[in-house]
Motif scaffolding. Sequence first.
Motif, PDB file in Angstrom:
ATOM      1  N   ASP A   1       0.818  -1.208   0.000  1.00 20.16           N
ATOM      2  CA  ASP A   1       0.000   0.000   0.000  1.00 20.16           C
ATOM      3  C   ASP A   1       0.853   1.259   0.000  1.00 20.16           C
ATOM      4  OD1 ASP A   1       0.491  -1.165   2.693  1.00 20.16           O
ATOM      5  OD2 ASP A   1      -0.291   0.762   3.374  1.00 20.16           O
ATOM      6  N   THR A   2       2.124   1.136   0.468  1.00 21.33           N
ATOM      7  CA  THR A   2       3.028   2.287   0.433  1.00 21.33           C
ATOM      8  C   THR A   2       3.256   2.744  -0.999  1.00 21.33           C
ATOM      9  OG1 THR A   2       4.168   1.579   2.449  1.00 21.33           O
ATOM     10  CG2 THR A   2       5.339   3.110   1.011  1.00 21.33           C
ATOM     11  N   ILE A   3       3.583   1.800  -1.879  1.00 22.23           N
ATOM     12  CA  ILE A   3       3.800   2.124  -3.288  1.00 22.23           C
ATOM     13  C   ILE A   3       2.502   2.587  -3.934  1.00 22.23           C
ATOM     14  CG2 ILE A   3       4.550   1.228  -5.528  1.00 22.23           C
ATOM     15  CD1 ILE A   3       6.806   1.449  -3.538  1.00 22.23           C
ATOM     16  N   ILE A   4       1.407   1.897  -3.613  1.00 19.41           N
ATOM     17  CA  ILE A   4       0.118   2.237  -4.211  1.00 19.41           C
ATOM     18  C   ILE A   4      -0.295   3.652  -3.809  1.00 19.41           C
ATOM     19  CG2 ILE A   4      -2.341   1.669  -4.243  1.00 19.41           C
ATOM     20  CD1 ILE A   4      -1.486  -1.279  -3.806  1.00 19.41           C
ATOM     21  N   THR A   5      -0.156   3.965  -2.506  1.00 18.29           N
ATOM     22  CA  THR A   5      -0.534   5.283  -2.017  1.00 18.29           C
ATOM     23  C   THR A   5       0.323   6.369  -2.653  1.00 18.29           C
ATOM     24  OG1 THR A   5      -1.167   4.303   0.099  1.00 18.29           O
ATOM     25  CG2 THR A   5      -0.867   6.689   0.048  1.00 18.29           C
TER      26      THR A   5
ATOM     27  N   SER B   1      20.730   2.528   4.261  1.00 19.37           N
ATOM     28  CA  SER B   1      19.741   1.536   3.817  1.00 19.37           C
ATOM     29  C   SER B   1      18.386   2.196   3.591  1.00 19.37           C
ATOM     30  CB  SER B   1      19.615   0.413   4.848  1.00 19.37           C
ATOM     31  OG  SER B   1      19.084   0.881   6.077  1.00 19.37           O
ATOM     32  N   HIS B   2      18.041   3.176   4.425  1.00 13.14           N
ATOM     33  CA  HIS B   2      16.790   3.901   4.236  1.00 13.14           C
ATOM     34  C   HIS B   2      16.838   4.774   2.982  1.00 13.14           C
ATOM     35  CE1 HIS B   2      14.354   2.959   7.777  1.00 13.14           C
ATOM     36  NE2 HIS B   2      15.480   2.903   8.466  1.00 13.14           N
ATOM     37  N   VAL B   3      17.993   5.374   2.732  1.00  9.70           N
ATOM     38  CA  VAL B   3      18.149   6.209   1.534  1.00  9.70           C
ATOM     39  C   VAL B   3      17.994   5.364   0.275  1.00  9.70           C
ATOM     40  CG1 VAL B   3      19.772   7.637   0.220  1.00  9.70           C
ATOM     41  CG2 VAL B   3      19.580   7.922   2.707  1.00  9.70           C
ATOM     42  N   LEU B   4      18.645   4.205   0.234  1.00  7.05           N
ATOM     43  CA  LEU B   4      18.556   3.330  -0.933  1.00  7.05           C
ATOM     44  C   LEU B   4      17.151   2.749  -1.088  1.00  7.05           C
ATOM     45  CD1 LEU B   4      21.993   1.460  -0.640  1.00  7.05           C
ATOM     46  CD2 LEU B   4      21.373   3.346  -2.178  1.00  7.05           C
ATOM     47  N   THR B   5      16.485   2.495   0.024  1.00  2.67           N
ATOM     48  CA  THR B   5      15.099   2.029  -0.038  1.00  2.67           C
ATOM     49  C   THR B   5      14.212   3.083  -0.684  1.00  2.67           C
ATOM     50  OG1 THR B   5      15.370   0.677   1.953  1.00  2.67           O
ATOM     51  CG2 THR B   5      13.117   1.258   1.326  1.00  2.67           C
ATOM     52  N   SER B   6      14.454   4.345  -0.339  1.00  6.58           N
ATOM     53  CA  SER B   6      13.702   5.439  -0.939  1.00  6.58           C
ATOM     54  C   SER B   6      13.905   5.482  -2.449  1.00  6.58           C
ATOM     55  CB  SER B   6      14.136   6.774  -0.324  1.00  6.58           C
ATOM     56  OG  SER B   6      13.544   7.870  -0.995  1.00  6.58           O
ATOM     57  N   LEU B   7      15.146   5.320  -2.884  1.00  5.17           N
ATOM     58  CA  LEU B   7      15.440   5.333  -4.322  1.00  5.17           C
ATOM     59  C   LEU B   7      14.725   4.183  -5.036  1.00  5.17           C
ATOM     60  CD1 LEU B   7      19.267   6.146  -4.219  1.00  5.17           C
ATOM     61  CD2 LEU B   7      17.430   7.687  -4.922  1.00  5.17           C
ATOM     62  N   ALA B   8      14.763   2.995  -4.444  1.00  2.76           N
ATOM     63  CA  ALA B   8      14.131   1.826  -5.065  1.00  2.76           C
ATOM     64  C   ALA B   8      12.611   1.972  -5.103  1.00  2.76           C
ATOM     65  CB  ALA B   8      14.523   0.560  -4.312  1.00  2.76           C
ATOM     66  N   ALA B   9      12.017   2.411  -3.991  1.00  2.89           N
ATOM     67  CA  ALA B   9      10.559   2.545  -3.929  1.00  2.89           C
ATOM     68  C   ALA B   9      10.069   3.619  -4.893  1.00  2.89           C
ATOM     69  CB  ALA B   9      10.127   2.883  -2.499  1.00  2.89           C
ATOM     70  N   ASN B  10      10.798   4.727  -4.982  1.00  2.00           N
ATOM     71  CA  ASN B  10      10.404   5.796  -5.899  1.00  2.00           C
ATOM     72  C   ASN B  10      10.548   5.368  -7.351  1.00  2.00           C
ATOM     73  OD1 ASN B  10       9.616   8.564  -4.711  1.00  2.00           O
ATOM     74  ND2 ASN B  10      11.265   7.892  -3.370  1.00  2.00           N
ATOM     75  N   LEU B  11      11.555   4.548  -7.643  1.00  3.95           N
ATOM     76  CA  LEU B  11      11.716   4.035  -9.002  1.00  3.95           C
ATOM     77  C   LEU B  11      10.478   3.237  -9.420  1.00  3.95           C
ATOM     78  CD1 LEU B  11      13.316   3.390 -11.575  1.00  3.95           C
ATOM     79  CD2 LEU B  11      14.384   1.488 -10.332  1.00  3.95           C
ATOM     80  N   ILE B  12       9.990   2.388  -8.526  1.00  7.19           N
ATOM     81  CA  ILE B  12       8.802   1.587  -8.832  1.00  7.19           C
ATOM     82  C   ILE B  12       7.603   2.497  -9.075  1.00  7.19           C
ATOM     83  CG2 ILE B  12       7.205  -0.140  -7.927  1.00  7.19           C
ATOM     84  CD1 ILE B  12       9.582  -1.251  -6.288  1.00  7.19           C
ATOM     85  N   SER B  13       7.425   3.498  -8.218  1.00  6.37           N
ATOM     86  CA  SER B  13       6.301   4.423  -8.366  1.00  6.37           C
ATOM     87  C   SER B  13       6.379   5.190  -9.683  1.00  6.37           C
ATOM     88  CB  SER B  13       6.263   5.407  -7.191  1.00  6.37           C
ATOM     89  OG  SER B  13       6.057   4.739  -5.971  1.00  6.37           O
ATOM     90  N   LEU B  14       7.586   5.631 -10.047  1.00  5.59           N
ATOM     91  CA  LEU B  14       7.764   6.380 -11.294  1.00  5.59           C
ATOM     92  C   LEU B  14       7.423   5.524 -12.508  1.00  5.59           C
ATOM     93  CD1 LEU B  14      11.096   8.283 -10.507  1.00  5.59           C
ATOM     94  CD2 LEU B  14       8.826   9.300 -10.766  1.00  5.59           C
TER      95      LEU B  14
END
Length: 253
Positions: free
Chosen positions: A25-29, A105-118
Motif C-alpha cells: 500500500d506504500t507504493i500504491i498510495t 539503507s533507508h536512503v537506498l530504499t527510498s530510491l528503489a521505492a520511488n523508481l517503482i512508483s515512477l
Amino acid sequence: MNTHFFGDTAVLLGRSMRHIARSPDTIITTAVMPIALLLLFVYVFGGAIKHGPQAYVTYLLPGILLITIASGISYTALRLFTDMQGGIFQRFQSMPIARSSALWSHVLTSLAANLISLVVVVLVAVAMGFRSGAGALAWLAVAGILFLFTLALTWIAVIPGLSAKSVDGAGAFSYPLIFLPFISSAFVPTSTMPGPVRAFADNQPVTSIVNTVRDLLAQQPAGTSIWTGLAWCLGILVVAYALAIVTYHRKIA
C-alpha cells in the motif's frame, strides 16, 4: 569507511525492502495521488489549458513525476521515525555493524521505492497517450536527473525522520515539496502567470528540472535549464546531506 559498510547496508536494505513488500500500500498510495492528478488535469482541465502543440499528457508528465517523488519521500521520513522510536538505531549501536549503514539503507530504499512508483506513473501516462521519440541517451539523462532529484529530497526527508517528535511531524515536511510544482511550469507555461508569481516560478528548482525533462523527452535542446536544474539538485543534495549527517550523529551520540 568501515570495511563492512557495503555488506551491512545490503542486509539492512533487504530488511527495508521486505517491509515494503509486505505493505505494498506504500507504493500504491505514493502513485495514486500523481495518477489522480494526471487524470484530472488531462481529462478535465487539459482542454482549457494552452500548452503548445504536443498532447497535454506529454506536457504534464514531467511535473507529475516530480510530484510522485515528493510524495514518495515522505515515507522515507516515516520509516526513519518509526525505527528511531522503536529503538532500532540504538540497538544497532551495540552490534558490530557500520554505523552509517542503517541510514544509507533507508536512503537506498527510498530510491528503489520511488523508481517503482515512477515506472507505474509512466505506464499509466503511456496508456493515456503519452509518446516520446527520445533516444536511449535522452532517457538516460532524464533518469539521471530524476535520480539526483530523488536523492536530494531523500536526504531532506532524513532530517525530519530523525528529529521529528511525532508521526505527523515526520511526514508534514513533504507538503510544501508536493505543492511546489503547482507554482512552476509543470502544469502551465509560466508566461501565463502574473508578474510576482512568474518571477518565483521561473527561479525555483522545479521549473528548471521540469523544463529539462520536457525538452529531453521532446528531443529539443535543453539549453541552460539542464545546468540550472543540475545545480539545484546538487546544491540541495550537498546541504541536505550535511544537515542530515549532523542530525544523525547528534541522535546516536
